[in-house]
Design a protein around this motif. Sequence first.
Motif, PDB file in Angstrom:
ATOM      1  N   LYS A 161       0.800  -1.228   0.000  1.00 31.90           N
ATOM      2  CA  LYS A 161       0.000   0.000   0.000  1.00 31.90           C
ATOM      3  C   LYS A 161       0.835   1.281   0.000  1.00 31.90           C
ATOM      4  N   LYS A 162       2.141   1.173  -0.242  1.00 30.26           N
ATOM      5  CA  LYS A 162       3.016   2.342  -0.337  1.00 30.26           C
ATOM      6  C   LYS A 162       3.478   2.480  -1.784  1.00 30.26           C
ATOM      7  N   MET A 163       3.641   3.710  -2.243  1.00 25.84           N
ATOM      8  CA  MET A 163       4.004   3.964  -3.630  1.00 25.84           C
ATOM      9  C   MET A 163       5.322   3.286  -4.006  1.00 25.84           C
ATOM     10  N   LEU A 164       5.324   2.622  -5.164  1.00 29.55           N
ATOM     11  CA  LEU A 164       6.497   1.921  -5.672  1.00 29.55           C
ATOM     12  C   LEU A 164       6.943   2.546  -7.001  1.00 29.55           C
ATOM     13  N   CYS A 165       6.050   2.531  -7.992  1.00 31.89           N
ATOM     14  CA  CYS A 165       6.376   3.081  -9.302  1.00 31.89           C
ATOM     15  C   CYS A 165       5.083   3.300 -10.082  1.00 31.89           C
ATOM     16  N   TYR A 166       5.215   3.985 -11.212  1.00 32.54           N
ATOM     17  CA  TYR A 166       4.053   4.196 -12.068  1.00 32.54           C
ATOM     18  C   TYR A 166       4.499   4.323 -13.522  1.00 32.54           C
ATOM     19  N   LEU A 167       3.538   4.160 -14.423  1.00 31.84           N
ATOM     20  CA  LEU A 167       3.774   4.291 -15.864  1.00 31.84           C
ATOM     21  C   LEU A 167       3.225   5.623 -16.365  1.00 31.84           C
ATOM     22  N   TYR A 168       3.944   6.214 -17.309  1.00 35.25           N
ATOM     23  CA  TYR A 168       3.479   7.466 -17.904  1.00 35.25           C
ATOM     24  C   TYR A 168       4.155   7.644 -19.256  1.00 35.25           C
ATOM     25  N   TYR A 169       3.779   8.710 -19.954  1.00 33.45           N
ATOM     26  CA  TYR A 169       4.362   9.030 -21.250  1.00 33.45           C
ATOM     27  C   TYR A 169       5.031  10.394 -21.162  1.00 33.45           C
ATOM     28  N   SER A 170       6.258  10.484 -21.646  1.00 34.43           N
ATOM     29  CA  SER A 170       7.000  11.737 -21.635  1.00 34.43           C
ATOM     30  C   SER A 170       6.852  12.441 -22.977  1.00 34.43           C
ATOM     31  N   LYS A 171       6.279  13.623 -22.954  1.00 33.94           N
ATOM     32  CA  LYS A 171       6.197  14.419 -24.180  1.00 33.94           C
ATOM     33  C   LYS A 171       7.589  14.904 -24.579  1.00 33.94           C
ATOM     34  N   LYS A 172       8.414  15.191 -23.579  1.00 30.27           N
ATOM     35  CA  LYS A 172       9.772  15.673 -23.842  1.00 30.27           C
ATOM     36  C   LYS A 172      10.584  14.637 -24.616  1.00 30.27           C
ATOM     37  N   TYR A 173      10.542  13.375 -24.157  1.00 27.63           N
ATOM     38  CA  TYR A 173      11.323  12.313 -24.801  1.00 27.63           C
ATOM     39  C   TYR A 173      10.511  11.538 -25.838  1.00 27.63           C
ATOM     40  N   GLN A 174       9.197  11.755 -25.846  1.00 29.22           N
ATOM     41  CA  GLN A 174       8.261  11.047 -26.717  1.00 29.22           C
ATOM     42  C   GLN A 174       8.388   9.537 -26.561  1.00 29.22           C
ATOM     43  N   LYS A 175       8.443   9.117 -25.305  1.00 28.03           N
ATOM     44  CA  LYS A 175       8.512   7.696 -24.963  1.00 28.03           C
ATOM     45  C   LYS A 175       7.743   7.459 -23.674  1.00 28.03           C
ATOM     46  N   HIS A 176       7.271   6.245 -23.524  1.00 26.69           N
ATOM     47  CA  HIS A 176       6.687   5.830 -22.254  1.00 26.69           C
ATOM     48  C   HIS A 176       7.834   5.615 -21.279  1.00 26.69           C
ATOM     49  N   TYR A 177       7.506   5.712 -19.992  1.00 21.03           N
ATOM     50  CA  TYR A 177       8.539   5.461 -18.995  1.00 21.03           C
ATOM     51  C   TYR A 177       7.951   4.851 -17.741  1.00 21.03           C
ATOM     52  N   LEU A 178       8.821   4.270 -16.953  1.00 18.77           N
ATOM     53  CA  LEU A 178       8.493   3.735 -15.643  1.00 18.77           C
ATOM     54  C   LEU A 178       9.186   4.644 -14.640  1.00 18.77           C
ATOM     55  N   SER A 179       8.418   5.240 -13.744  1.00 18.80           N
ATOM     56  CA  SER A 179       8.953   6.172 -12.758  1.00 18.80           C
ATOM     57  C   SER A 179       9.009   5.473 -11.399  1.00 18.80           C
ATOM     58  N   PHE A 180      10.169   5.523 -10.772  1.00 21.80           N
ATOM     59  CA  PHE A 180      10.388   4.843  -9.499  1.00 21.80           C
ATOM     60  C   PHE A 180      10.401   5.830  -8.347  1.00 21.80           C
ATOM     61  N   TYR A 181       9.585   5.538  -7.328  1.00 18.02           N
ATOM     62  CA  TYR A 181       9.618   6.319  -6.095  1.00 18.02           C
ATOM     63  C   TYR A 181      10.899   5.952  -5.357  1.00 18.02           C
ATOM     64  N   HIS A 182      11.399   6.846  -4.542  1.00 21.45           N
ATOM     65  CA  HIS A 182      12.710   6.692  -3.884  1.00 21.45           C
ATOM     66  C   HIS A 182      13.814   6.600  -4.929  1.00 21.45           C
ATOM     67  N   GLY A 183      13.577   7.210  -6.082  1.00 22.10           N
ATOM     68  CA  GLY A 183      14.571   7.221  -7.137  1.00 22.10           C
ATOM     69  C   GLY A 183      15.859   7.891  -6.711  1.00 22.10           C
ATOM     70  N   ASP A 184      15.752   8.787  -5.725  1.00 23.10           N
ATOM     71  CA  ASP A 184      16.947   9.456  -5.232  1.00 23.10           C
ATOM     72  C   ASP A 184      17.931   8.469  -4.601  1.00 23.10           C
ATOM     73  N   SER A 185      17.452   7.287  -4.260  1.00 22.23           N
ATOM     74  CA  SER A 185      18.325   6.263  -3.676  1.00 22.23           C
ATOM     75  C   SER A 185      18.821   5.260  -4.723  1.00 22.23           C
ATOM     76  N   LEU A 186      18.362   5.408  -5.965  1.00 21.79           N
ATOM     77  CA  LEU A 186      18.744   4.488  -7.032  1.00 21.79           C
ATOM     78  C   LEU A 186      19.898   5.070  -7.832  1.00 21.79           C
ATOM     79  N   ASP A 187      20.844   4.213  -8.177  1.00 20.14           N
ATOM     80  CA  ASP A 187      21.996   4.679  -8.934  1.00 20.14           C
ATOM     81  C   ASP A 187      22.224   3.754 -10.123  1.00 20.14           C
ATOM     82  N   ASP A 188      21.693   4.160 -11.258  1.00 24.22           N
ATOM     83  CA  ASP A 188      21.893   3.411 -12.494  1.00 24.22           C
ATOM     84  C   ASP A 188      21.975   4.428 -13.624  1.00 24.22           C
ATOM     85  N   PRO A 189      22.934   4.284 -14.525  1.00 20.95           N
ATOM     86  CA  PRO A 189      23.095   5.282 -15.594  1.00 20.95           C
ATOM     87  C   PRO A 189      21.897   5.395 -16.538  1.00 20.95           C
TER      88      PRO A 189
END
Length: 116
Positions: free
Chosen positions: A49-77
């Motif tokens: 019941k706590k936020m994990l991630c969500y799907l959306y579409y980026s107009k800037k990149y013109q691609k769908h993406y998966l957005s991760f909560y606590h992303g500030d703790s993730l380190d991947d290029p």
Amino acid sequence: MNPIQEYFFRIDEPERSTLLFLRKIILESDPQNITETLSFGLPFFKFKKKMLCYLYYSKKYQKHYLSFYHGDSLDDPKLISDGRKKFKILLINMEEDLPVELILKLIDQVKIHIKV
């Protein structure tokens, strides 16, 4: 048709099939604890019941993406913050294989930071 199904139904192929597959692997990665809701018109995945991630579409990149909560703790290029403080996004390239192992690894890393 429920609202989550309607969200995916509005997306054209082949993106729809790719996102439905992504949805499936996220939900099946921890079926006891990961659930899906529709928030702000978007499919959100929650861990206990706590936020994990969500799907959306980026107009800037013109691609769908998966957005991760606590992303500030993730380190991947492959992750992009774009000025976000708590989220990082992973762009989904529909012309390449999904990075399933990376996605599952990132989900596991986010789950560690969720306080339940």
